[in-house]
Design a protein around this motif. Sequence first.
Motif, PDB file in Angstrom:
ATOM      1  N   LEU A   6     -24.892  93.275  15.626  1.00 57.90           N
ATOM      2  CA  LEU A   6     -25.286  94.480  14.899  1.00 57.90           C
ATOM      3  C   LEU A   6     -24.050  95.030  14.206  1.00 57.90           C
ATOM      4  N   ALA A   7     -24.152  95.271  12.899  1.00 60.20           N
ATOM      5  CA  ALA A   7     -23.001  95.712  12.112  1.00 60.20           C
ATOM      6  C   ALA A   7     -23.399  96.874  11.215  1.00 60.20           C
ATOM      7  N   THR A   8     -22.393  97.589  10.720  1.00 62.44           N
ATOM      8  CA  THR A   8     -22.581  98.700   9.802  1.00 62.44           C
ATOM      9  C   THR A   8     -21.917  98.367   8.474  1.00 62.44           C
ATOM     10  N   VAL A   9     -22.610  98.603   7.370  1.00 65.44           N
ATOM     11  CA  VAL A   9     -22.059  98.310   6.046  1.00 65.44           C
ATOM     12  C   VAL A   9     -20.989  99.345   5.714  1.00 65.44           C
ATOM     13  N   SER A  23     -18.781  96.164   9.429  1.00 65.72           N
ATOM     14  CA  SER A  23     -17.909  96.439  10.560  1.00 65.72           C
ATOM     15  C   SER A  23     -18.702  96.290  11.855  1.00 65.72           C
ATOM     16  N   VAL A  24     -18.154  95.524  12.804  1.00 64.28           N
ATOM     17  CA  VAL A  24     -18.771  95.332  14.113  1.00 64.28           C
ATOM     18  C   VAL A  24     -17.884  96.011  15.142  1.00 64.28           C
ATOM     19  N   LYS A  25     -18.469  96.899  15.946  1.00 64.17           N
ATOM     20  CA  LYS A  25     -17.710  97.600  16.972  1.00 64.17           C
ATOM     21  C   LYS A  25     -17.974  96.962  18.326  1.00 64.17           C
ATOM     22  N   ASN A  26     -16.907  96.839  19.121  1.00 65.13           N
ATOM     23  CA  ASN A  26     -16.990  96.186  20.411  1.00 65.13           C
ATOM     24  C   ASN A  26     -16.286  97.054  21.455  1.00 65.13           C
ATOM     25  N   GLU A  27     -16.896  97.219  22.608  1.00 61.35           N
ATOM     26  CA  GLU A  27     -16.300  97.970  23.707  1.00 61.35           C
ATOM     27  C   GLU A  27     -16.284  97.101  24.955  1.00 61.35           C
ATOM     28  N   ARG A  28     -15.183  97.159  25.696  1.00 58.50           N
ATOM     29  CA  ARG A  28     -15.116  96.472  26.978  1.00 58.50           C
ATOM     30  C   ARG A  28     -14.162  97.231  27.879  1.00 58.50           C
ATOM     31  N   LYS A  29     -14.268  97.003  29.160  1.00 56.30           N
ATOM     32  CA  LYS A  29     -13.380  97.651  30.119  1.00 56.30           C
ATOM     33  C   LYS A  29     -12.214  96.735  30.439  1.00 56.30           C
ATOM     34  N   HIS A  30     -11.033  97.327  30.581  1.00 58.00           N
ATOM     35  CA  HIS A  30      -9.865  96.561  30.984  1.00 58.00           C
ATOM     36  C   HIS A  30     -10.067  96.110  32.427  1.00 58.00           C
ATOM     37  N   PRO A  31      -9.793  94.827  32.726  1.00 63.28           N
ATOM     38  CA  PRO A  31     -10.109  94.327  34.064  1.00 63.28           C
ATOM     39  C   PRO A  31      -9.327  94.999  35.194  1.00 63.28           C
ATOM     40  N   LYS A  32      -8.095  95.414  34.925  1.00 59.67           N
ATOM     41  CA  LYS A  32      -7.294  96.018  35.989  1.00 59.67           C
ATOM     42  C   LYS A  32      -7.340  97.539  35.968  1.00 59.67           C
ATOM     43  N   TYR A  33      -7.195  98.133  34.795  1.00 59.88           N
ATOM     44  CA  TYR A  33      -7.061  99.590  34.690  1.00 59.88           C
ATOM     45  C   TYR A  33      -8.375 100.291  34.400  1.00 59.88           C
ATOM     46  N   LYS A  35      -9.930 101.061  31.825  1.00 57.64           N
ATOM     47  CA  LYS A  35     -10.008 101.921  30.646  1.00 57.64           C
ATOM     48  C   LYS A  35     -10.882 101.218  29.602  1.00 57.64           C
ATOM     49  N   THR A  36     -11.681 101.989  28.875  1.00 61.93           N
ATOM     50  CA  THR A  36     -12.521 101.429  27.830  1.00 61.93           C
ATOM     51  C   THR A  36     -11.667 101.097  26.613  1.00 61.93           C
ATOM     52  N   ILE A  37     -11.744  99.845  26.179  1.00 57.14           N
ATOM     53  CA  ILE A  37     -10.999  99.393  25.012  1.00 57.14           C
ATOM     54  C   ILE A  37     -11.995  99.211  23.874  1.00 57.14           C
ATOM     55  N   ARG A  38     -11.743  99.908  22.759  1.00 59.97           N
ATOM     56  CA  ARG A  38     -12.626  99.834  21.603  1.00 59.97           C
ATOM     57  C   ARG A  38     -11.950  99.025  20.514  1.00 59.97           C
ATOM     58  N   LYS A  39     -12.699  98.119  19.910  1.00 62.74           N
ATOM     59  CA  LYS A  39     -12.176  97.276  18.852  1.00 62.74           C
ATOM     60  C   LYS A  39     -13.189  97.229  17.720  1.00 62.74           C
ATOM     61  N   GLU A  40     -12.681  97.258  16.487  1.00 60.17           N
ATOM     62  CA  GLU A  40     -13.550  97.190  15.315  1.00 60.17           C
ATOM     63  C   GLU A  40     -13.115  96.006  14.461  1.00 60.17           C
ATOM     64  N   THR A  41     -14.057  95.127  14.126  1.00 60.50           N
ATOM     65  CA  THR A  41     -13.775  93.945  13.338  1.00 60.50           C
ATOM     66  C   THR A  41     -14.586  94.003  12.052  1.00 60.50           C
ATOM     67  N   ARG A  42     -13.927  93.682  10.936  1.00 61.88           N
ATOM     68  CA  ARG A  42     -14.604  93.694   9.641  1.00 61.88           C
ATOM     69  C   ARG A  42     -14.851  92.260   9.196  1.00 61.88           C
ATOM     70  N   TYR A  43     -16.055  92.021   8.668  1.00 62.07           N
ATOM     71  CA  TYR A  43     -16.433  90.707   8.180  1.00 62.07           C
ATOM     72  C   TYR A  43     -16.930  90.811   6.750  1.00 62.07           C
ATOM     73  N   GLN A  44     -16.636  89.788   5.945  1.00 62.82           N
ATOM     74  CA  GLN A  44     -17.259  89.663   4.632  1.00 62.82           C
ATOM     75  C   GLN A  44     -18.533  88.858   4.830  1.00 62.82           C
ATOM     76  N   VAL A  45     -19.634  89.353   4.276  1.00 63.75           N
ATOM     77  CA  VAL A  45     -20.947  88.807   4.576  1.00 63.75           C
ATOM     78  C   VAL A  45     -21.634  88.375   3.288  1.00 63.75           C
ATOM     79  N   GLN A  46     -22.293  87.213   3.336  1.00 61.72           N
ATOM     80  CA  GLN A  46     -23.097  86.757   2.208  1.00 61.72           C
ATOM     81  C   GLN A  46     -24.344  87.623   2.117  1.00 61.72           C
ATOM     82  N   HIS A  47     -24.690  88.017   0.892  1.00 63.06           N
ATOM     83  CA  HIS A  47     -25.782  88.971   0.699  1.00 63.06           C
ATOM     84  C   HIS A  47     -26.558  88.581  -0.546  1.00 63.06           C
TER      85      HIS A  47
END
Length: 80
Positions: A6-9, A23-33, A35-47
Amino acid sequence: MNSRRLATVVSNKKYTEGTLVVSVKNERKHPKYHKTIRKETRYQVQHDDKTLVELGTKVYITQCAPVSKYKNWKIVEVSC
């Protein structure tokens, strides 16, 4: 690997025919600490130009064969 995400234009410029930037947003927890780690990745998409897509629209994307150097994702469906 046909992962569906799921992505946002974030960009739909007129001079880039057939291309959107999403833009695709991803959240995961750090295995030791734990803490929620947020990452945003941008992709060029065929349309295809048949469907109108505005900024902020949610879309589902999936991987495809490479179309250009950076474009190897395509839009599967537009969600409301």
